[in-house]
Design a protein around this motif. Structure first.
Motif, PDB file in Angstrom:
ATOM      1  N   UNK A  76     -25.853   7.149 -29.901  1.00 50.22           N
ATOM      2  CA  UNK A  76     -24.946   8.274 -30.141  1.00 50.22           C
ATOM      3  C   UNK A  76     -24.768   9.146 -28.904  1.00 50.22           C
ATOM      4  N   UNK A  77     -25.741   9.180 -28.024  1.00 48.24           N
ATOM      5  CA  UNK A  77     -25.653  10.045 -26.847  1.00 48.24           C
ATOM      6  C   UNK A  77     -24.938   9.389 -25.672  1.00 48.24           C
ATOM      7  N   UNK A  78     -24.489   8.157 -25.820  1.00 46.78           N
ATOM      8  CA  UNK A  78     -23.771   7.486 -24.732  1.00 46.78           C
ATOM      9  C   UNK A  78     -22.419   8.144 -24.509  1.00 46.78           C
ATOM     10  N   UNK A  79     -21.920   8.019 -23.296  1.00 46.99           N
ATOM     11  CA  UNK A  79     -20.609   8.562 -22.947  1.00 46.99           C
ATOM     12  C   UNK A  79     -19.615   7.435 -22.736  1.00 46.99           C
ATOM     13  N   UNK A  80     -18.381   7.684 -23.138  1.00 42.43           N
ATOM     14  CA  UNK A  80     -17.282   6.743 -22.923  1.00 42.43           C
ATOM     15  C   UNK A  80     -16.266   7.396 -22.000  1.00 42.43           C
ATOM     16  N   UNK A  81     -15.660   6.605 -21.143  1.00 39.85           N
ATOM     17  CA  UNK A  81     -14.571   7.113 -20.320  1.00 39.85           C
ATOM     18  C   UNK A  81     -13.337   7.269 -21.194  1.00 39.85           C
ATOM     19  N   UNK A  82     -12.311   7.889 -20.663  1.00 42.00           N
ATOM     20  CA  UNK A  82     -11.073   8.078 -21.418  1.00 42.00           C
ATOM     21  C   UNK A  82     -10.447   6.736 -21.774  1.00 42.00           C
ATOM     22  N   UNK A  83     -10.505   5.775 -20.867  1.00 43.64           N
ATOM     23  CA  UNK A  83      -9.932   4.457 -21.141  1.00 43.64           C
ATOM     24  C   UNK A  83     -10.716   3.728 -22.227  1.00 43.64           C
ATOM     25  N   UNK A  84     -12.046   3.835 -22.193  1.00 43.35           N
ATOM     26  CA  UNK A  84     -12.873   3.200 -23.224  1.00 43.35           C
ATOM     27  C   UNK A  84     -12.654   3.856 -24.581  1.00 43.35           C
ATOM     28  N   UNK A  85     -12.576   5.185 -24.601  1.00 47.51           N
ATOM     29  CA  UNK A  85     -12.329   5.886 -25.859  1.00 47.51           C
ATOM     30  C   UNK A  85     -10.953   5.529 -26.412  1.00 47.51           C
ATOM     31  N   UNK A  86      -9.967   5.419 -25.538  1.00 53.42           N
ATOM     32  CA  UNK A  86      -8.626   5.038 -25.977  1.00 53.42           C
ATOM     33  C   UNK A  86      -8.625   3.628 -26.551  1.00 53.42           C
ATOM     34  N   UNK A  87      -9.412   2.736 -25.978  1.00 50.21           N
ATOM     35  CA  UNK A  87      -9.488   1.370 -26.484  1.00 50.21           C
ATOM     36  C   UNK A  87     -10.139   1.340 -27.859  1.00 50.21           C
ATOM     37  N   UNK A 143       0.818  -1.209   0.000  1.00 47.35           N
ATOM     38  CA  UNK A 143       0.000   0.000   0.000  1.00 47.35           C
ATOM     39  C   UNK A 143       0.855   1.264   0.000  1.00 47.35           C
ATOM     40  N   UNK A 144       2.088   1.198   0.487  1.00 55.34           N
ATOM     41  CA  UNK A 144       2.923   2.383   0.538  1.00 55.34           C
ATOM     42  C   UNK A 144       3.758   2.556  -0.724  1.00 55.34           C
ATOM     43  N   UNK A 145       3.805   1.561  -1.591  1.00 56.79           N
ATOM     44  CA  UNK A 145       4.544   1.702  -2.835  1.00 56.79           C
ATOM     45  C   UNK A 145       3.778   2.608  -3.779  1.00 56.79           C
ATOM     46  N   UNK A 146       4.503   3.360  -4.575  1.00 63.51           N
ATOM     47  CA  UNK A 146       3.880   4.270  -5.535  1.00 63.51           C
ATOM     48  C   UNK A 146       3.375   3.487  -6.742  1.00 63.51           C
ATOM     49  N   UNK A 147       2.083   3.605  -7.013  1.00 63.64           N
ATOM     50  CA  UNK A 147       1.518   2.938  -8.181  1.00 63.64           C
ATOM     51  C   UNK A 147       1.826   3.772  -9.410  1.00 63.64           C
ATOM     52  N   UNK A 148       2.222   3.113 -10.479  1.00 62.57           N
ATOM     53  CA  UNK A 148       2.516   3.813 -11.717  1.00 62.57           C
ATOM     54  C   UNK A 148       1.391   3.611 -12.696  1.00 62.57           C
ATOM     55  N   UNK A 149       1.176   4.615 -13.528  1.00 58.69           N
ATOM     56  CA  UNK A 149       0.141   4.519 -14.540  1.00 58.69           C
ATOM     57  C   UNK A 149       0.553   3.515 -15.597  1.00 58.69           C
ATOM     58  N   UNK A 150      -0.433   2.808 -16.117  1.00 56.43           N
ATOM     59  CA  UNK A 150      -0.187   1.965 -17.266  1.00 56.43           C
ATOM     60  C   UNK A 150      -0.213   2.872 -18.487  1.00 56.43           C
ATOM     61  N   UNK A 151       0.914   3.043 -19.122  1.00 60.79           N
ATOM     62  CA  UNK A 151       1.023   3.988 -20.220  1.00 60.79           C
ATOM     63  C   UNK A 151       0.857   3.323 -21.585  1.00 60.79           C
ATOM     64  N   UNK A 152       0.536   2.052 -21.612  1.00 60.50           N
ATOM     65  CA  UNK A 152       0.394   1.353 -22.882  1.00 60.50           C
ATOM     66  C   UNK A 152      -0.992   1.521 -23.489  1.00 60.50           C
ATOM     67  N   UNK A 153      -1.113   1.011 -24.707  1.00 58.02           N
ATOM     68  CA  UNK A 153      -2.399   1.035 -25.389  1.00 58.02           C
ATOM     69  C   UNK A 153      -3.297  -0.005 -24.727  1.00 58.02           C
ATOM     70  N   UNK A 154      -4.513   0.366 -24.359  1.00 54.12           N
ATOM     71  CA  UNK A 154      -5.400  -0.611 -23.719  1.00 54.12           C
ATOM     72  C   UNK A 154      -5.819  -1.695 -24.705  1.00 54.12           C
TER      73      UNK A 154
END
Length: 122
Positions: free
Chosen positions: A47-58, A24-35
């Motif tokens: 068409x009116x649905x929303x996607x999160x940034x991770x879903x849009x990136x995928x 829990x005290x270790x620093x978590x790093x972002x996954x910087x790869x393509x999902x």
């Protein structure tokens, strides 16, 4: 003080090594790869649905960090909006972006190709 009973300075202070540190005290790093590719069909969503940034990136096969950089440019063709401090992408905006990027994609030309249509000299 013969040196056998003395501990090195780092052990005397009691600094934990990384192996002894709780996770829990270790620093978590972002996954910087393509999902991984999206598990849903973008064309089946309303068409009116929303996607999160991770879903849009995928869907568009880019890293979430690329989308983060694009959000710094207000004139970027992929449009977003913030809801409760989180960026969301409308499905129709993602579809428009994909349609526009398909039209602007150029076929790779061989290295000897010239703009005037003549072949390069041997």
């Amino acid at each position: 003080m013969n040196g056998e009973d003395e501990k090195p300075p780092t052990e005397a202070i009691g600094s934990p090594s990384s192996a002894e540190m709780p996770p829990a005290t270790k620093r978590r790093r972002k996954n910087r790869g393509v999902p991984p590719p999206a598990t849903f069909d973008i064309d089946a969503l309303p068409a009116s649905s929303n996607l999160t940034a991770l879903e849009a990136a995928a869907v568009i096969r880019r890293t979430p960090g690329a989308l983060e950089q694009w959000r710094r440019d207000p004139n970027h063709p992929l449009k977003w909006r913030y809801v409760d401090g989180r960026p969301l992408y409308r499905v129709d905006a993602v579809r428009d972006y994909l349609a526009r990027s398909d039209k602007t994609t150029k076929l790779p030309q061989p290295h000897n190709a010239r703009g005037d249509g003549r072949a390069a000299r041997p």
